[in-house]
Design a protein around this motif. Structure first.
Motif, PDB file in Angstrom:
ATOM      1  N   ASP A  24       0.825  -1.216   0.000  1.00  0.00           N
ATOM      2  CA  ASP A  24       0.000   0.000   0.000  1.00  0.00           C
ATOM      3  C   ASP A  24       0.861   1.269   0.000  1.00  0.00           C
ATOM      4  O   ASP A  24       0.435   2.316  -0.483  1.00  0.00           O
ATOM      5  N   PRO A  34      -5.322  -4.077 -10.923  1.00  0.00           N
ATOM      6  CA  PRO A  34      -6.416  -3.242 -10.383  1.00  0.00           C
ATOM      7  C   PRO A  34      -5.891  -2.329  -9.277  1.00  0.00           C
ATOM      8  O   PRO A  34      -4.778  -2.511  -8.785  1.00  0.00           O
ATOM      9  N   GLU A  35      -6.713  -1.353  -8.900  1.00  0.00           N
ATOM     10  CA  GLU A  35      -6.391  -0.518  -7.734  1.00  0.00           C
ATOM     11  C   GLU A  35      -6.273  -1.405  -6.505  1.00  0.00           C
ATOM     12  O   GLU A  35      -6.933  -2.447  -6.422  1.00  0.00           O
ATOM     13  N   GLY A  37      -7.058  -3.094  -3.250  1.00  0.00           N
ATOM     14  CA  GLY A  37      -8.347  -3.351  -2.617  1.00  0.00           C
ATOM     15  C   GLY A  37      -9.441  -3.733  -3.603  1.00  0.00           C
ATOM     16  O   GLY A  37     -10.517  -4.169  -3.182  1.00  0.00           O
ATOM     17  N   ALA A  38      -9.185  -3.592  -4.912  1.00  0.00           N
ATOM     18  CA  ALA A  38     -10.216  -3.909  -5.915  1.00  0.00           C
ATOM     19  C   ALA A  38      -9.881  -5.240  -6.593  1.00  0.00           C
ATOM     20  O   ALA A  38      -8.734  -5.697  -6.559  1.00  0.00           O
ATOM     21  N   LEU A  39     -10.887  -5.845  -7.202  1.00  0.00           N
ATOM     22  CA  LEU A  39     -10.661  -7.071  -7.961  1.00  0.00           C
ATOM     23  C   LEU A  39     -10.263  -6.722  -9.390  1.00  0.00           C
ATOM     24  O   LEU A  39     -10.707  -5.709  -9.952  1.00  0.00           O
ATOM     25  N   ASP A  41      -9.882  -7.399 -13.607  1.00  0.00           N
ATOM     26  CA  ASP A  41     -10.710  -7.928 -14.688  1.00  0.00           C
ATOM     27  C   ASP A  41     -10.148  -9.301 -15.074  1.00  0.00           C
ATOM     28  O   ASP A  41      -8.958  -9.412 -15.406  1.00  0.00           O
ATOM     29  N   GLY A 143     -10.835 -12.770  -5.812  1.00  0.00           N
ATOM     30  CA  GLY A 143     -10.713 -12.613  -4.363  1.00  0.00           C
ATOM     31  C   GLY A 143     -10.681 -13.919  -3.605  1.00  0.00           C
ATOM     32  O   GLY A 143     -11.013 -13.969  -2.417  1.00  0.00           O
ATOM     33  N   ARG A 186      -8.195  -9.465   1.043  1.00  0.00           N
ATOM     34  CA  ARG A 186      -7.253  -8.976   0.021  1.00  0.00           C
ATOM     35  C   ARG A 186      -6.232 -10.027  -0.439  1.00  0.00           C
ATOM     36  O   ARG A 186      -5.026  -9.741  -0.537  1.00  0.00           O
ATOM     37  N   ASP A 189      -4.365  -8.713  -3.592  1.00  0.00           N
ATOM     38  CA  ASP A 189      -3.294  -7.743  -3.328  1.00  0.00           C
ATOM     39  C   ASP A 189      -2.085  -8.434  -2.710  1.00  0.00           C
ATOM     40  O   ASP A 189      -0.937  -8.070  -2.987  1.00  0.00           O
TER      41      ASP A 189
END
Ligand code: SF4
Length: 368
Positions: A24, A34-35, A37-39, A41, A143, A186, A189
Motif C-alpha cells: 500500500d 487493479p487498484e 483493494g479492488a478485484l 478484470d 478474491g 485482500r 493484493d
C-alpha cells in the motif's frame, strides 16, 4: 514437509499485514493491475499471467497492450484467426503459450458462456492453465484465498524460513507456506505484493533487504545464507544443436513455411530449415538451384538447448516449386515479412546483411 507454522518466523497474519502495508505504501502501476483493494478484470489478469510466464514485465507490457487493442474482449480473442494471434505473439517466446491462450479463450467462450470460472479448481481445468496461473487469477480477479507460488515466491519463502531443502523438492513446502500466509482479506493484493517483493526487493542476486517488510524476521538474513536460498542442484550443461536455414528468394519475395502445430515454435511462420541436431547431416540442396552460403552464424539459446544455424541463400530456377523441396508455404514480399519468432528474425537479419554474427539469449525467467 516442515510444520508450516513452526517454519515461519512470525504469525502468518503478522507477515501478511506487513507485506500488504508495504504494498500500500507504493507498488508498481501495471496495465493489468487493479487498484489496491479492488478485484482485477479476469480477462486482463489471465492474459497478463500467461504472458508473464518466463518473461519480464518490461517485455510483456507492449504485447499486452497490443493484444488488448486487437482483441479487447475474451470473445474477440476466441474468434481470432490462429495465424493472427501467433503473429502478434511473435518475439515473446515460448510459443506454446500462444496456442494454449487461444485454446483457453475458446474453451471459456464455448463451455463457460464467455466467463472465466471463479475458483482455482475451475480455472485449473482450462487448457494451458497451470497451478500458478489458476491461483493468481483466482486471487487477483475473484478474491479467492489461493496461493500463487512461482519461482520468485519460492525464493522469498526459502529465504524467509531459511529452508535448505533443494529445489525442486522444496516446491510442496513452498506451496504450503505460501497458502498459510495468504490472508482471507485482500488475497489478490497479497499475491501482487509477493510478485513485487520478488521482483523489486528479494531479487535473485543482491536483494535489497533494507527495503523488505520482513527484514527483521527473515531467517536467511539472520543466518547469512541468503545467497544459498533457495538451494539449487548444479545446472546441467545445455546440449548444443546445429542446422541450416534456407533463405529462398525470387523476384523480391521469400518462401515462408509454417512450423508444425505441435513442438518447438509450433504454428509459427519460419524459413525452411534442416533438422536441428547435435550432428546434422549435410544440408541437401535441390538440384539446379543456385546456392550462396552466408558467412554468418545465427546463434540462439532456447530453454533446453543452444542452436547455431548456418544460413544459405537459394535462388530456384523459374519453374521450380519450393513446396516440392520444403513443403507447403507461400511467397512473401521481403518488406512484408512479419510475425517471425526471434530465431527467425535473426535469420532474416543475417540474410539481409544486417549482421554478420547474431547472438541471442533465451527469455529470462519472470523478473521485473
Ligand atoms: S530480508 Fe532480504 S532475503 Fe529476507 S525476504 Fe526480505 S529481501 Fe528476501
Amino acid at each position: 514437509m516442515p510444520d508450516v507454522l513452526a517454519a515461519l518466523p512470525a504469525a502468518p497474519a503478522v507477515l501478511a499485514a506487513r507485506l500488504l502495508a508495504w504494498y500500500d505504501a507504493g507498488h508498481r502501476a501495471l496495465p493489468w493491475r487493479p487498484e489496491a483493494g479492488a478485484l482485477g478484470d479476469p480477462y486482463r489478469v489471465w492474459l497478463s499471467e500467461v504472458m508473464l510466464q518466463q518473461t519480464t514485465v518490461a517485455a510483456v507490457i507492449p504485447y499486452f497492450e497490443k493484444f488488448l487493442a486487437s482483441w479487447p474482449t475474451l470473445a474477440e480473442l476466441a474468434a481470432a484467426e490462429d495465424a493472427a494471434v501467433m503473429a502478434a505473439w511473435a518475439g515473446l517466446g515460448y510459443y506454446s503459450r500462444a496456442r494454449n491462450l487461444l485454446a483457453c479463450a475458446r474453451a471459456v467462450a464455448a463451455e463457460h458462456g464467455g466467463r472465466f470460472p471463479d475458483t482455482e479448481e475451475g480455472l485449473r481445468a482450462l487448457p494451458g492453465v497451470g497451478p500458478y496461473t489458476a491461483a493468481a487469477v483466482a486471487a487477483i480477479a475473484f478474491g479467492r484465498r489461493a496461493a500463487a507460488v512461482d519461482g520468485n515466491v519460492e525464493r522469498i519463502l526459502a529465504r524467509l524460513t531459511d529452508d535448505a531443502t533443494p529445489l525442486p523438492a522444496f516446491k510442496p513446502a513452498a506451496r504450503a507456506l505460501g497458502l498459510a500466509l495468504v490472508p482471507a482479506e485482500r488475497p489478490g493484493d497479497f499475491a501482487q505484493a509477493a510478485i513485487d517483493l520478488g521482483a523489486l526487493v528479494c531479487r535473485p542476486r543482491e536483494p535489497d533487504c533494507l527495503l523488505c517488510p520482513w527484514r527483521d524476521v527473515c531467517r536467511a538474513r539472520a543466518a547469512g545464507t541468503i545467497s544459498q536460498r533457495p538451494l539449487r542442484p548444479p545446472k546441467a550443461e545445455k546440449p548444443h544443436r546445429r542446422g541450416t536455414a534456407f533463405w529462398v528468394e525470387r523476384d523480391g519475395c521469400v518462401w515462408l513455411v509454417r512450423r508444425p502445430a505441435k513442438g518447438l515454435l509450433g504454428g509459427m511462420a519460419a524459413f525452411p530449415c534442416t533438422e536441428w541436431s547435435a550432428d546434422p547431416p549435410p544440408a541437401a540442396l535441390p538440384p539446379g538451384w543456385a546456392a550462396t552460403p552466408l558467412n554468418a552464424t545465427v546463434r540462439h539459446v532456447f530453454t533446453h538447448f543452444s542452436l547455431d544455424l548456418a544460413v544459405v541463400k537459394l535462388s530456384p530456377p523459374p519453374q521450380a516449386d519450393p513446396a516440392t523441396a520444403f513443403g507447403p508455404g507461400a511467397w512473401v514480399p521481403m518488406e512484408k515479412i512479419d510475425g517471425l519468432p526471434t530465431v527467425m528474425e535473426k535469420v532474416r537479419a543475417a540474410a539481409m546483411g544486417k549482421n554478420k554474427t547474431l547472438r541471442g539469449d533465451s527469455v529470462p525467467s519472470r523478473t521485473p
